[in-house]
Design an enzyme around this catalytic site. Structure first.
Site, PDB file in Angstrom:
ATOM      1  CB  CYS A 181       1.048  16.002  -1.124  1.00 30.88           C
ATOM      2  SG  CYS A 181       1.851  16.884  -2.463  1.00 30.88           S
ATOM      3  CG  LEU A 182       2.093  15.093   4.178  1.00 27.77           C
ATOM      4  CD1 LEU A 182       2.553  15.613   5.432  1.00 27.77           C
ATOM      5  CD2 LEU A 182       2.817  13.923   3.513  1.00 27.77           C
ATOM      6  CG  LEU A 217      -2.503 -17.264  15.087  1.00 28.29           C
ATOM      7  CD1 LEU A 217      -3.870 -16.159  15.188  1.00 28.29           C
ATOM      8  CD2 LEU A 217      -1.832 -16.677  13.808  1.00 28.29           C
ATOM      9  NE  ARG A 274      -1.233   2.209   3.239  1.00 31.52           N
ATOM     10  CZ  ARG A 274      -0.105   2.813   3.484  1.00 31.52           C
ATOM     11  NH1 ARG A 274       0.390   3.543   2.800  1.00 31.52           N
ATOM     12  NH2 ARG A 274       0.098   2.460   4.965  1.00 31.52           N
ATOM     13  CD  GLU A 300       1.622  10.190   4.570  1.00 31.17           C
ATOM     14  OE1 GLU A 300       1.380  11.289   4.916  1.00 31.17           O
ATOM     15  OE2 GLU A 300       1.953   9.937   3.248  1.00 31.17           O
ATOM     16  N   GLY A 301       2.435  11.437   9.654  1.00 32.66           N
ATOM     17  CA  GLY A 301       2.023  12.148  10.926  1.00 32.66           C
ATOM     18  C   GLY A 301       1.829  11.095  11.957  1.00 32.66           C
ATOM     19  CG  PHE A 323       6.223  13.192  -1.334  1.00 40.07           C
ATOM     20  CD1 PHE A 323       5.577  14.182  -1.830  1.00 40.07           C
ATOM     21  CD2 PHE A 323       6.237  13.473   0.332  1.00 40.07           C
ATOM     22  CE1 PHE A 323       4.967  15.332  -1.483  1.00 40.07           C
ATOM     23  CE2 PHE A 323       5.699  14.610   0.795  1.00 40.07           C
ATOM     24  CZ  PHE A 323       5.046  15.522  -0.047  1.00 40.07           C
ATOM     25  N   GLY A 324      10.309  13.494  -1.099  1.00 41.12           N
ATOM     26  CA  GLY A 324      11.165  13.725  -0.203  1.00 41.12           C
ATOM     27  C   GLY A 324      10.976  14.844   0.655  1.00 41.12           C
TER      28      GLY A 324
HETATM   29  P1  TGC Z   1       1.425  25.293  10.351  1.00 42.56           P
HETATM   30  O1  TGC Z   1       1.921  26.489  10.757  1.00 42.56           O
HETATM   31  O2  TGC Z   1       0.064  24.777  11.016  1.00 42.56           O
HETATM   32  O3  TGC Z   1       1.063  25.378   8.722  1.00 42.56           O
HETATM   33  C1  TGC Z   1       2.108  25.854   7.792  1.00 42.56           C
HETATM   34  C2  TGC Z   1       1.162  26.044   6.610  1.00 42.56           C
HETATM   35  O4  TGC Z   1       0.547  24.662   6.094  1.00 42.56           O
HETATM   36  C3  TGC Z   1      -0.736  24.561   6.096  1.00 42.56           C
HETATM   37  N1  TGC Z   1      -1.199  23.362   6.705  1.00 42.56           N
HETATM   38  C4  TGC Z   1      -1.651  22.569   5.639  1.00 42.56           C
HETATM   39  N2  TGC Z   1      -2.194  22.545   4.532  1.00 42.56           N
HETATM   40  C5  TGC Z   1      -2.740  21.545   3.989  1.00 42.56           C
HETATM   41  N3  TGC Z   1      -2.811  20.316   4.680  1.00 42.56           N
HETATM   42  C6  TGC Z   1      -2.668  20.261   5.896  1.00 42.56           C
HETATM   43  N4  TGC Z   1      -2.801  19.052   6.447  1.00 42.56           N
HETATM   44  C7  TGC Z   1      -2.179  21.308   6.576  1.00 42.56           C
HETATM   45  N5  TGC Z   1      -1.521  21.601   7.764  1.00 42.56           N
HETATM   46  C8  TGC Z   1      -1.016  22.737   7.789  1.00 42.56           C
HETATM   47  C9  TGC Z   1      -1.163  25.865   7.241  1.00 42.56           C
HETATM   48  O5  TGC Z   1      -2.385  26.380   6.639  1.00 42.56           O
HETATM   49  C10 TGC Z   1      -0.041  26.898   6.959  1.00 42.56           C
HETATM   50  O6  TGC Z   1      -0.483  27.477   5.424  1.00 42.56           O
HETATM   51  P2  TGC Z   1       0.074  28.977   5.335  1.00 42.56           P
HETATM   52  O7  TGC Z   1      -0.525  29.470   3.997  1.00 42.56           O
HETATM   53  O8  TGC Z   1      -0.629  29.871   6.515  1.00 42.56           O
HETATM   54  O9  TGC Z   1       1.657  29.025   5.422  1.00 42.56           O
HETATM   55  O10 TGC Z   1       2.509  24.198  10.491  1.00 42.56           O
HETATM   56  P3  TGC Z   1       3.323  23.615  11.461  1.00 42.56           P
HETATM   57  O11 TGC Z   1       4.999  23.953  11.058  1.00 42.56           O
HETATM   58  O12 TGC Z   1       2.821  24.261  12.802  1.00 42.56           O
HETATM   59  O13 TGC Z   1       3.094  21.961  11.569  1.00 42.56           O
HETATM   60  C11 TGC Z   1       1.579  21.488  11.713  1.00 42.56           C
HETATM   61  C12 TGC Z   1       2.053  19.960  11.532  1.00 42.56           C
HETATM   62  C13 TGC Z   1       2.802  19.377  12.900  1.00 42.56           C
HETATM   63  C14 TGC Z   1       0.599  19.481  11.815  1.00 42.56           C
HETATM   64  C15 TGC Z   1       2.596  19.486  10.413  1.00 42.56           C
HETATM   65  O14 TGC Z   1       3.824  20.090  10.141  1.00 42.56           O
HETATM   66  C16 TGC Z   1       2.609  18.163  10.329  1.00 42.56           C
HETATM   67  O15 TGC Z   1       1.698  17.769   9.803  1.00 42.56           O
HETATM   68  N6  TGC Z   1       3.688  17.457  10.646  1.00 42.56           N
HETATM   69  C17 TGC Z   1       3.849  15.750  10.310  1.00 42.56           C
HETATM   70  C18 TGC Z   1       4.725  15.584   9.092  1.00 42.56           C
HETATM   71  C19 TGC Z   1       4.494  14.514   8.125  1.00 42.56           C
HETATM   72  O16 TGC Z   1       3.423  13.899   8.447  1.00 42.56           O
HETATM   73  N7  TGC Z   1       5.377  14.040   7.443  1.00 42.56           N
HETATM   74  C20 TGC Z   1       5.004  12.903   6.656  1.00 42.56           C
HETATM   75  C21 TGC Z   1       6.071  13.017   5.500  1.00 42.56           C
HETATM   76  S1  TGC Z   1       5.730  11.857   4.118  1.00 42.56           S
HETATM   77  C22 TGC Z   1       5.678  10.314   4.656  1.00 42.56           C
HETATM   78  O17 TGC Z   1       5.638  10.138   5.818  1.00 42.56           O
HETATM   79  C23 TGC Z   1       5.289   9.242   3.636  1.00 42.56           C
HETATM   80  S2  TGC Z   1       5.363   7.677   4.378  1.00 42.56           S
HETATM   81  C24 TGC Z   1       4.808   6.510   2.906  1.00 42.56           C
HETATM   82  C25 TGC Z   1       3.488   6.116   2.868  1.00 42.56           C
HETATM   83  O18 TGC Z   1       2.653   7.266   2.930  1.00 42.56           O
HETATM   84  O19 TGC Z   1       3.160   4.890   2.783  1.00 42.56           O
HETATM   85  P1  FAD Z   2      10.268  12.938  15.298  1.00 40.12           P
HETATM   86  O1  FAD Z   2       9.668  13.936  14.636  1.00 40.12           O
HETATM   87  O2  FAD Z   2      11.496  13.111  15.690  1.00 40.12           O
HETATM   88  O3  FAD Z   2       9.543  12.497  16.367  1.00 40.12           O
HETATM   89  C1  FAD Z   2       9.926  11.499  17.652  1.00 40.12           C
HETATM   90  C2  FAD Z   2       8.784  11.461  18.577  1.00 40.12           C
HETATM   91  O4  FAD Z   2       8.331  12.587  19.105  1.00 40.12           O
HETATM   92  C3  FAD Z   2       7.379  10.752  18.111  1.00 40.12           C
HETATM   93  O5  FAD Z   2       6.760   9.944  19.044  1.00 40.12           O
HETATM   94  C4  FAD Z   2       6.646  11.844  17.594  1.00 40.12           C
HETATM   95  O6  FAD Z   2       5.119  11.869  17.644  1.00 40.12           O
HETATM   96  C5  FAD Z   2       7.082  12.873  19.102  1.00 40.12           C
HETATM   97  N1  FAD Z   2       6.770  14.278  19.036  1.00 40.12           N
HETATM   98  C6  FAD Z   2       7.099  15.034  17.940  1.00 40.12           C
HETATM   99  N2  FAD Z   2       6.815  16.365  18.059  1.00 40.12           N
HETATM  100  C7  FAD Z   2       6.145  16.084  19.139  1.00 40.12           C
HETATM  101  C8  FAD Z   2       5.128  17.335  19.818  1.00 40.12           C
HETATM  102  N3  FAD Z   2       5.071  18.555  19.392  1.00 40.12           N
HETATM  103  N4  FAD Z   2       4.496  16.968  20.826  1.00 40.12           N
HETATM  104  C9  FAD Z   2       4.653  15.431  21.511  1.00 40.12           C
HETATM  105  N5  FAD Z   2       5.455  14.440  20.999  1.00 40.12           N
HETATM  106  C10 FAD Z   2       6.009  14.942  19.716  1.00 40.12           C
HETATM  107  N6  FAD Z   2       9.008  10.670   4.945  1.00 40.12           N
HETATM  108  C11 FAD Z   2       8.991  11.362   3.854  1.00 40.12           C
HETATM  109  O7  FAD Z   2       9.196  12.562   3.542  1.00 40.12           O
HETATM  110  N7  FAD Z   2       8.792  10.527   2.599  1.00 40.12           N
HETATM  111  C12 FAD Z   2       8.383   9.371   2.762  1.00 40.12           C
HETATM  112  O8  FAD Z   2       8.282   8.690   1.604  1.00 40.12           O
HETATM  113  C13 FAD Z   2       8.562   8.352   3.971  1.00 40.12           C
HETATM  114  N8  FAD Z   2       8.404   7.107   4.209  1.00 40.12           N
HETATM  115  C14 FAD Z   2       8.594   6.544   5.302  1.00 40.12           C
HETATM  116  C15 FAD Z   2       8.731   5.247   5.503  1.00 40.12           C
HETATM  117  C16 FAD Z   2       8.857   4.669   6.770  1.00 40.12           C
HETATM  118  C17 FAD Z   2       9.178   3.060   6.673  1.00 40.12           C
HETATM  119  C18 FAD Z   2       9.114   5.339   7.725  1.00 40.12           C
HETATM  120  C19 FAD Z   2       9.184   4.860   9.106  1.00 40.12           C
HETATM  121  C20 FAD Z   2       9.161   6.773   7.735  1.00 40.12           C
HETATM  122  C21 FAD Z   2       8.988   7.199   6.441  1.00 40.12           C
HETATM  123  N9  FAD Z   2       8.929   8.740   6.339  1.00 40.12           N
HETATM  124  C22 FAD Z   2       8.861   9.320   4.933  1.00 40.12           C
HETATM  125  C23 FAD Z   2       9.267   9.642   7.542  1.00 40.12           C
HETATM  126  C24 FAD Z   2       8.041   9.748   8.336  1.00 40.12           C
HETATM  127  O9  FAD Z   2       7.105  10.720   7.760  1.00 40.12           O
HETATM  128  C25 FAD Z   2       8.684  10.410   9.818  1.00 40.12           C
HETATM  129  O10 FAD Z   2       9.534   9.014  10.349  1.00 40.12           O
HETATM  130  C26 FAD Z   2       7.607  11.155  10.696  1.00 40.12           C
HETATM  131  O11 FAD Z   2       7.099  12.202  10.285  1.00 40.12           O
HETATM  132  C27 FAD Z   2       8.151  11.125  12.121  1.00 40.12           C
HETATM  133  O12 FAD Z   2       9.310  11.966  12.073  1.00 40.12           O
HETATM  134  P2  FAD Z   2      10.739  11.348  12.836  1.00 40.12           P
HETATM  135  O13 FAD Z   2      10.983   9.975  12.618  1.00 40.12           O
HETATM  136  O14 FAD Z   2      11.890  12.231  12.559  1.00 40.12           O
HETATM  137  O15 FAD Z   2      10.348  11.363  14.444  1.00 40.12           O
END
Ligand code: TGC
Ligand code: FAD
Length: 391
Positions: free
Chosen positions: A245-246, A345, A97, A370-371, A136-137
């Site tokens: 995108c997320l 199991l 997935r 993805e958060g 997606f980096g």
């Molecule tokens: P914040 O100040 O709240 O927002 C910055 C700007 O972004 C806008 N925004 C969003 N826009 C669209 N969708 C959302 N979900 C949005 N959340 C916030 C916001 O309106 C603002 O826009 P503007 O125009 O005013 O500048 O941002 P923050 O720095 O306080 O962070 C908020 C937080 C913590 C929720 C966000 O940074 C976050 O979601 N962190 C988690 C990062 C994450 O999920 N990374 C994933 C990486 S990709 C991945 O993991 C792929 S895994 C592989 C797979 O999917 O299978």
């Molecule tokens: P951190 O952000 O260092 O967090 C460590 C711990 O601290 C977590 O428990 C977290 O919830 C907690 N924490 C952080 N902030 C707070 C807060 N404010 N309050 C309380 N607790 C907090 N990323 C991409 O960009 N592209 C991909 O394709 C991608 N694929 C991935 C595939 C795999 C198998 C994995 C494991 C990760 C992948 N990621 C990808 C990265 C993923 O999105 C990050 O691992 C994730 O966003 C968490 O970041 P971190 O690992 O640096 O943890």
């Protein structure tokens, strides 16, 4: 008196909530998964290697890559259908997935939403067909939950861009033909299309994972990577670009994680029926039935929420906070179900003969990417109180 056993989803009448087309898409993806993926998945997981290119072709032929996008060779289905496809793929393995999520909801979506007409025509049809793979980096070694702390930089040199930085934990990284890389430019965060083989752009696979082993996870290294002006995605400026995108990928996970949970529960129910303990089938003990009933409740409630969110997405009423409700619930409950099924199991639950421990291990990654659970809890907390508590 014993009655004919019911599937957990039938108990909830889940099919009554789906259209004929949605059921057809679900059944087609499930049949392909059972036929072509499930027989190999334990081996791929054990070896920590997947035939990524072959899989991308198969998934492209199936029509699931970017399936919820319109035009450019994409199928253009509803969000609900996309969610059901994710569910069926994750019922085989979260890594499969992930391949589809990253391709369709992250890499393709970024180009589809923010790209120029030329970029869309160049990349999307090939990616929909699975001939090109994308990644997606966003995450960096020191910027995961807080992508706003990213250090990767994009500097202008004449009309070119020069990128420097490191991205970490990138799904499909080393097998991708194109990387969508998010970097800090003078006017905020921007997205760039970096083709594989661009001088200065290298990847290193992350080894020794005990979760999501049937998935490629890589580091992306960018050292003075020179790109033409038209490598930038013109429609994205600021963190809202990648976060937008997320939302797409997170919705897929809302449904997908429930597929892993369903597979665990089906396995546990079948195992309990066959396994004799104390001279009786394990399924006939009240403690076992309590576990199965509790898991069925959470799985069914999760499905109702996922379908509700899918309908909201299809009617343009989804919000990031609503997606956070679903991601937090589905992954948390799926992980709990996988762990509970593992107990049913017994010792067999720790082997790859059964899918349960593999799903449980995978779901640890799904909980984090993805958060994280904490991030989605804080998104919900912020929505409820109006007070962001991230920093
Ligand atoms: P914040 O100040 O709240 O927002 C910055 C700007 O972004 C806008 N925004 C969003 N826009 C669209 N969708 C959302 N979900 C949005 N959340 C916030 C916001 O309106 C603002 O826009 P503007 O125009 O005013 O500048 O941002 P923050 O720095 O306080 O962070 C908020 C937080 C913590 C929720 C966000 O940074 C976050 O979601 N962190 C988690 C990062 C994450 O999920 N990374 C994933 C990486 S990709 C991945 O993991 C792929 S895994 C592989 C797979 O999917 O299978
Ligand atoms: P951190 O952000 O260092 O967090 C460590 C711990 O601290 C977590 O428990 C977290 O919830 C907690 N924490 C952080 N902030 C707070 C807060 N404010 N309050 C309380 N607790 C907090 N990323 C991409 O960009 N592209 C991909 O394709 C991608 N694929 C991935 C595939 C795999 C198998 C994995 C494991 C990760 C992948 N990621 C990808 C990265 C993923 O999105 C990050 O691992 C994730 O966003 C968490 O970041 P971190 O690992 O640096 O943890």
């Amino acid at each position: 008196m014993a009655t004919r056993p019911l599937h957990p989803f039938d108990l909830f009448g889940i099919d009554t909530l789906l259209s004929e087309e949605e059921r057809d898409i679900r059944d087609t993806v499930r049949a392909m998964g059972d036929r072509e993926l499930r027989p190999h998945i334990a081996e791929w997981f054990e070896q920590g290697a997947i035939p990524a290119r072959e899989l991308a072709h198969k998934l492209g032929e199936l029509g699931v890559l970017g399936m919820h996008l319109q035009g450019y060779g994409c199928t253009g289905t509803s969000a609900v259908s996309y969610g059901l496809a994710c569910l069926e793929l994750e019922a085989v393995d979260s890594g499969l997935r992930s391949l589809v999520s990253v391709q369709g909801s992250l890499a393709m979506y970024a180009i589809w939403k923010y790209g120029s007409e030329e970029q869309k025509r160049q990349w999307l049809p090939e990616m929909a067909a699975g001939r090109f793979i994308g990644c997606f980096g966003l995450t960096e070694p020191d910027a995961g939950s807080d992508p706003g702390a990213m250090r990767t930089q994009a500097k202008r040199q004449g009309s070119d861009w020069v990128l420097n930085g490191t991205k970490m934990w990138i799904t499909n990284g080393s097998v991708a033909d194109v990387a969508v890389v998010w970097a800090r430019a003078d006017d905020g965060v921007r997205g760039f299309l970096v083709p594989a083989g661009t001088p200065g752009f290298t990847t290193n696979d992350i080894k020794h994972k005990v979760s999501l082993r049937a998935s490629v996870t890589s580091e992306l290294v960018l050292e003075d990577v020179r790109l033409p002006a038209d490598a930038m995605l013109p429609g994205a400026r600021g963190l809202s670009g990648p976060l937008g995108c997320l939302n797409e990928a997170r919705f897929g996970i809302v449904c997908g994680a429930l597929g892993a949970a369903r597979d665990c529960l089906e396995t546990a129910i079948a195992y309990a029926a066959d396994r004799t303990v104390f001279n009786r089938p394990l399924a006939g003990f009240q403690l076992t039935q309590q576990k199965l009933a509790d898991m069925t409740l959470e799985l069914g409630k999760g499905m109702l929420l996922a379908l509700h969110l899918g309908r909201l997405k299809d009617s343009g009423q989804i919000t990031p906070e609503r997606i956070s409700l679903g991601k937090l619930n589905s992954v948390r409950e799926a992980l709990e179900i996988a762990r509970q099924c593992r107990t049913v199991l017994g010792a067999n639950g720790i082997t790859l003969e059964y899918p349960v421990i593999r799903h449980a291990n995978n779901l640890e990654s799904v909980l984090t990417y993805e958060g994280t659970g904490e991030v989605h809890t804080l998104v919900i907390g912020s929505a409820l109180t109006g007070v962001p508590a991230f920093r």
